[in-house]
Write a protein that holds these residues in place. Structure first.
Motif, PDB file in Angstrom:
ATOM      1  N   VAL A 190     -17.245 -28.057  32.885  1.00  0.00           N
ATOM      2  CA  VAL A 190     -17.486 -27.570  31.524  1.00  0.00           C
ATOM      3  C   VAL A 190     -18.464 -26.401  31.547  1.00  0.00           C
ATOM      4  N   LEU A 194     -17.635 -22.677  30.265  1.00  0.00           N
ATOM      5  CA  LEU A 194     -18.328 -22.118  29.101  1.00  0.00           C
ATOM      6  C   LEU A 194     -18.914 -20.767  29.422  1.00  0.00           C
ATOM      7  N   HIS A 396      -8.254 -24.686  16.646  1.00  0.00           N
ATOM      8  CA  HIS A 396      -9.016 -25.632  17.456  1.00  0.00           C
ATOM      9  C   HIS A 396      -9.051 -27.017  16.800  1.00  0.00           C
ATOM     10  N   GLY A 397      -9.308 -27.020  15.490  1.00  0.00           N
ATOM     11  CA  GLY A 397      -9.468 -28.290  14.778  1.00  0.00           C
ATOM     12  C   GLY A 397      -8.229 -29.155  14.867  1.00  0.00           C
ATOM     13  N   VAL A 400      -7.645 -30.700  18.288  1.00  0.00           N
ATOM     14  CA  VAL A 400      -8.483 -31.865  18.578  1.00  0.00           C
ATOM     15  C   VAL A 400      -8.021 -33.077  17.762  1.00  0.00           C
ATOM     16  N   THR A 685     -10.142 -25.547  24.171  1.00  0.00           N
ATOM     17  CA  THR A 685     -11.126 -26.415  23.523  1.00  0.00           C
ATOM     18  C   THR A 685     -10.761 -27.887  23.718  1.00  0.00           C
ATOM     19  N   THR A 688     -11.485 -28.991  27.184  1.00  0.00           N
ATOM     20  CA  THR A 688     -12.921 -29.189  27.411  1.00  0.00           C
ATOM     21  C   THR A 688     -13.379 -30.526  26.840  1.00  0.00           C
ATOM     22  N   VAL A 689     -12.898 -30.835  25.649  1.00  0.00           N
ATOM     23  CA  VAL A 689     -13.260 -32.114  25.030  1.00  0.00           C
ATOM     24  C   VAL A 689     -12.743 -33.268  25.889  1.00  0.00           C
TER      25      VAL A 689
END
Lengths: 724, 724
Positions: A190, A194, A396-397, A400, A685, A688-689
């Motif tokens: 990560v 980043l 992104h939202g 996820v 994203t 990464t989560v």
């Protein structure tokens, strides 16, 4: 005893296979000097990390060993040390071959996909066979010593405690290794992403990124060494506790008992042989499907296991239709039989060898089903991953949100498979049936680990190819090899946690039987009330269910914090030496590795102690408030609460994380705009989560569940030894 | 019976308060024509949605009512209809005042913060008092009818079943309303944000966005009407099932039994009075702290409740130190007492009025603790929200990782509070003690709902101020009012799910007692084995634990899908009429509202039926495989599995979602770069992820838990009536 000797021979065969195959791998060319330089840096970092990790764990281990020596005696202490040391060895050996195979895989991928696959898979197979072999040797040699030279009867108290302590040693190391390695690998990953991809705008594995070596070290210490320690633990706990539960529960003696207790060992043994055969079946077909090649190996091992298990069961137990145990076999010879135990015993009065064979077949079926389900939820060909990829188009939202929805949903089918297996094996042979189901699942561990350990090798190979500036088609081949790694990694985790659900039931059975046996020594006047209508049971279930959540929170936070320290270090390096970004000076890779090492070691300690200390704290607090019987009831319920909640937390995290990762890969394959599109950014994203979800918090839940259970068993033994 | 009359009077008082206060709110100025136009559009949309939602639910409700009429008789059917209709009324009335108060709050905020707060809070108080008042009236009038005119003894079978059916009616409506409203509000919110903020780059609530009216409608039908139905359900189930458990478990008769059963009603009654007093304490102090003003109201109501509860308990039970129930009170007069029940009874042989008072005090304490914990995890002044805001600096991924870590962690303290409450109340008065703890928690529902319902009003007020182009300082005031709404909304959800954990234990107690009572009618030859060592119990726990996960997955996916249809519609509107973006033509708001309406209704049906049908399916499948006793055992364990996992799923989702939302607000207040910075973009992602977490999937877990339990109770009754 012949059975045990054969099992030991199979264990040795696995070790021999490991040495021979690692020789083959090492004889392959390690490529040009630049590649070797990079590989050397990774090797150095991985060794430095593992060295420091093991020194830290050793500190905790020595304290625990001393406590065990004083409470349970020297046999248990030896068991604990064997489990702990071999768990460490399994992790170390796995890391050792993988840091050498990575560069050789990159070199081999220059010539062909098949050659790359061969090197990478063989190195994975070395880890797999050594983990299974060492696990089998640990239990069978120790068992041989206890019933042979030490002269104990197979169901003597000492043997039960010593085998439990052996499992404890393996578990204790593995939770540290899984969590420490998991924090290292994801903090580096990560952090590198980043500061590299997002801030500096340079691609993954770019040699200008000071965190890139740390990222590659992480694959080896987390996905390889941590995973190996975890699976070693699962193997030892499952086989060992199956033997313990036989000793505790089955009313048999002499040769019959001895053969039954040795059966898990020989089943493990023959499955090592079928797994070794399976490794030779891994070949690319005309379709060049890598997943297909790996599956050929897995299915070969699994299908050959069926006649093999039938054969050894017949051999060990003789007449497959003779009843073992008889009515009341769940009673384990205790005089104070609880009403619950009586009801359980009535439900399944004795079992035959054929029953056990069916239970083991069910275990193999569960393994196959979990592999298929995991592929469905994490493979790029199916609805879940595609739905995440599609939702990336709107940002992104939504990526996820859809990923979380998939992660929640992915728990359903595995739960139903496990539930069906529990009911079926229990109907066939009670708790012992469940235990044998778990044993046959784990018997294939060598093959499953081989598939998993192959992942980090190809991931590293890709990194080395990038850093050494190898031609694009090489990177293309290593990327193709790596893509299936996401699925195989998720498979192992689903498999480990699924077997943990079965093993936890067996462990709970051992706990209640132990309570029953020790009731006088523990100062109990009547049976402990394990009924759901006792509110302390709910209290225990809730407290147990909390542990995976709290543990997950610690793991996620730890990754965030450690990744933050990587980001800061890299920013400083970029600022202090502009030559790094210009490509004229070499970044200080070792400093970043060292920072992640320190952060990971620091962050792993508190969460790892949570499952060790919680059962003890809960027992004493509740006993003080509600009396000792409620203390034992609450503790027992806590053990089941951990598995009831942990199963869901672990599966949702590992499958969800795998799906996010492959949704990104699916977009990179040119869907929804491909690399560089807005959808791709959203998918990054999600990836990464998913990283700490699938590689830190999720997989560490498996050893966490086991360790909570084992600590409770040892607590009982210690309390009984101390007269309550 | 006097007690019941007083309770009815208190219920009527709440209704009178509601009418008078809503008159005050409606007399306030509704502002200029443009504002009224916007408000009218919102009103129209909300009414259209609720109308369609209720018609759909009515269809399911009529089918269920017919089934009940044939299986349990007409008294139960009437109970079901009362519960269902009043739940619908509570939601409708709440929506009705809130769509009128929004524009008046915006207008009042023109003159001062205090005036805006007064209008918004009073309209919330109307909803709160009407929900509590209607709930109390439903149970007390029905109970009065049953024991009065209908001439039943308080613990007659008919009363128990009728009260359970009343609770079922409320639950069934509320799960549809919570989920349907939740899907509507979040689909509109997420859809509007994606296509407005992200794609078109226009601010939130910009009148050019065709989804903006739908977004505001959503606040009313989800956060107001859905929440009101949910809390109505929680109120009715908790008070009603406390009465049922008294009737089932306590060995008392005549006046003593009657007074004890009426006690929950009068406790609910006096707490309505203290809540009404509390509403007048909501005033801004010199510090202008809005949260402080709301807390003044809450603490006034809570602290006044202590002497009030003491007073009515003394009045109802007379001598506070007299023992009620006596040894074996948990037995409920059944002849076939299970060993577990005997152990439970021995643990708490009878209780006094003082014991019950302490239990209720503990319930108030739990409410206070949950309020504080929720504020800690979702307020902008504390570590968790700040940590999410800080992690936004490093991007979308780290924001989401830290948010997930906070959401996992936020389950710990509430669990420990609940565990302590369970142990303490159980030690004082057994299952009845737990039930009274839950009752006193719910007694404050009027006040808690008032705090919550205030939120959507201020949210709407802000939207109207923006759309009508009111001066910036008005929007500033409504934003300030809105910010605390995030915390108060999270508080209600934590409170509802916390009380659900206690209520579920009571429901499980009712289930086991019912099993015991009906054992002959059900064809059971011995006690059902609820011991954790029965593997069917684990099967039930696992299947129960799966439900919240599956339900959450459905909810999240539904929001994603429905939001997608909003995005598409808005894109089409923008494309077909460029005048919309130019601000020259008015978008077709109604079309978007209609699309979300249809999508939400369609998406709510399957997930809402999941908890209704699962217990029935599990019972019949397991009974078929393992026999009827194991079917009952599995079903019972499933009920506890739902709560053990649901508690964590719900708290993590609602607290995590609130924390994400406020982390965004914290950044918007100028921290870490403020509005428009990269950190802010990352925080917007976290907020989007948190939306369906906190407003769709999370809160709907509460009615889901209850409905599963109630369906099981009614299934037992139906099976017993049918002779097994």
């Amino acid at each position: 005893m012949t059975i045990v000797y054969v099992a030991i021979a199979c264990g040795l065969l696995a070790v021999v296979y490991g040495f021979l195959t690692s020789g083959q791998v090492l004889r392959a060319s390690a490529g040009e000097a630049k590649m070797q330089d990079i590989a050397a840096a990774i090797q150095e970092g991985a060794k430095a990390y593992l060295g420091r990790q093991y020194r830290t764990i050793a500190f905790v281990g020595v304290i625990v060993a001393i406590i065990l020596a004083f409470t349970l005696g020297w046999l248990s202490t030896i068991g604990f040390v064997i489990g702990a040391v071999l768990s460490g060895v399994a992790g170390y050996v796995g890391m050792n071959i993988s840091v050498r195979a990575n560069v050789r895989t990159a070199e081999a991928a220059r010539s062909s996909l098949q050659r790359g696959l061969t090197i990478a898979f063989r190195s994975g197979a070395v880890t797999g066979m050594l983990v299974a072999g060492l696990g089998l040797l640990a239990i069978s040699v120790f068992f041989w010593y206890l019933v042979g030279p030490a002269g104990h009867a197979p169901n003597d108290r000492e043997i039960i405690e010593a085998l439990t302590a052996l499992a404890f040693g393996a578990s204790l190391i593995s939770i540290f290794a899984r969590l420490g390695g998991g924090i290292f690998t994801k903090a580096a990953d990560v952090g590198a992403d980043l500061v590299g991809k997002v801030e500096a705008g340079i691609p993954e594995d770019d040699p200008r990124n000071p965190a890139t070596i740390a990222d590659n070290v992480g694959d080896n210490v987390g996905d390889c060494a941590g995973m190996a320690a975890d699976l070693f633990e699962t193997y030892v706990v499952t086989l060992g506790l199956t033997m313990v539960s036989i000793a505790l529960l089955v009313q048999a003696s002499g040769t019959e008992l001895m053969s039954l207790m040795a059966l898990p060992l020989i089943v493990g043994g023959v499955c090592i042989v079928t797994s070794i055969i399976g490794t030779y079946a891994v070949r690319l077909g005309r379709s060049e499907s890598i997943m297909g090649a790996l599956y050929k190996g897995f299915w070969t091992a699994a299908i050959l296991a069926i006649p093999a298990i039938y054969g050894v069961t017949t051999w060990a137990l003789g007449d497959m239709n003779a009843v073992i145990g008889g009515a009341g076999f769940l009673n384990g010879g205790s005089s104070a039989m609880t009403p619950e135990a009586a009801a359980g015993a009535a439900a399944s009065a004795g079992f035959t060898g054929m029953d056990l064979f069916w239970c083991m077949l069910i275990g193999l079926g569960v393994t196959g089903a979990l592999v298929w389900i995991t592929e469905f939820y994490t493979g790029t060909n199916y609805r879940p991953v595609k739905s995440i990829a599609k939702s990336s188009e709107t940002g992104h939202g939504t990526n996820v949100i859809q990923g979380l929805a998939v992660s929640l949903e992915s728990t359903a089918m595995p739960t139903i498979v496990i539930v069906v297996a529990v009911i079926a094996t229990y109907q066939l042979a009670g708790i012992i049936g469940i235990a044998f189901g778990a044993t046959s699942m784990l018997a294939l561990a060598g093959m499953v680990i081989a598939l998993d350990a192959y992942g980090p090798v190809t991931d590293n190979a890709g990194g080395i190819a990038e850093m050494a500036g190898l031609p694009d088609d090489v990177r293309g081949r290593t990327d193709a090899l790596d893509a299936v790694g996401n699925t195989t990694k998720a498979v192992t985790k689903g498999y480990a946690i699924g077997s943990a659900a079965l093993a936890a039931l067996v462990l709970f059975g051992a706990y209640t039987t132990d309570l029953d046996r020790y009731s006088t020594a523990l100062g109990l006047t009547g049976p402990v009330n394990f009924s759901l209508s006792n509110p302390y049971i709910i209290v225990g279930l809730l407290l147990g269910a909390l542990l995976p959540y709290l543990f997950g929170a610690f793991g996620m936070t730890a990754v965030g914090r450690a990744a933050g320290s990587v980001v800061e270090d890299v920013r400083v390096q970029f600022r202090d030496d502009p030559g790094i970004m210009a490509g004229t000076s070499r970044p200080n890779y070792a400093r970043t590795v060292d920072i992640v090492t320190k952060a990971a070691i620091k962050e792993m300690i508190i969460p790892s102690l949570l499952p060790v200390l919680s059962p003890i704290a809960v027992f004493f607090i509740v006993s003080w408030v509600g009396g000792k019987p409620q203390g034992f009831a609450t503790l027992g319920a806590m053990l089941l609460g951990v598995i009831v909640s942990g199963l869901f937390v672990a599966i949702s995290m590992t499958s969800g994380g795998g799906a996010w990762d492959n949704a990104k890969k699916y977009i990179e394959d040119g869907n929804y705009g491909g690399k560089g599109s807005e959808a791709h950014k959203a998918a990054v994203t999600g990836d990464t989560v998913g990283d700490p979800y699938k590689d830190t918090a999720g997989p560490a839940v498996n050893p966490m569940i086991k360790i909570t259970n084992i600590v409770a068993l040892l607590l009982l033994a210690a309390l009984a030894a101390g007269g309550g």
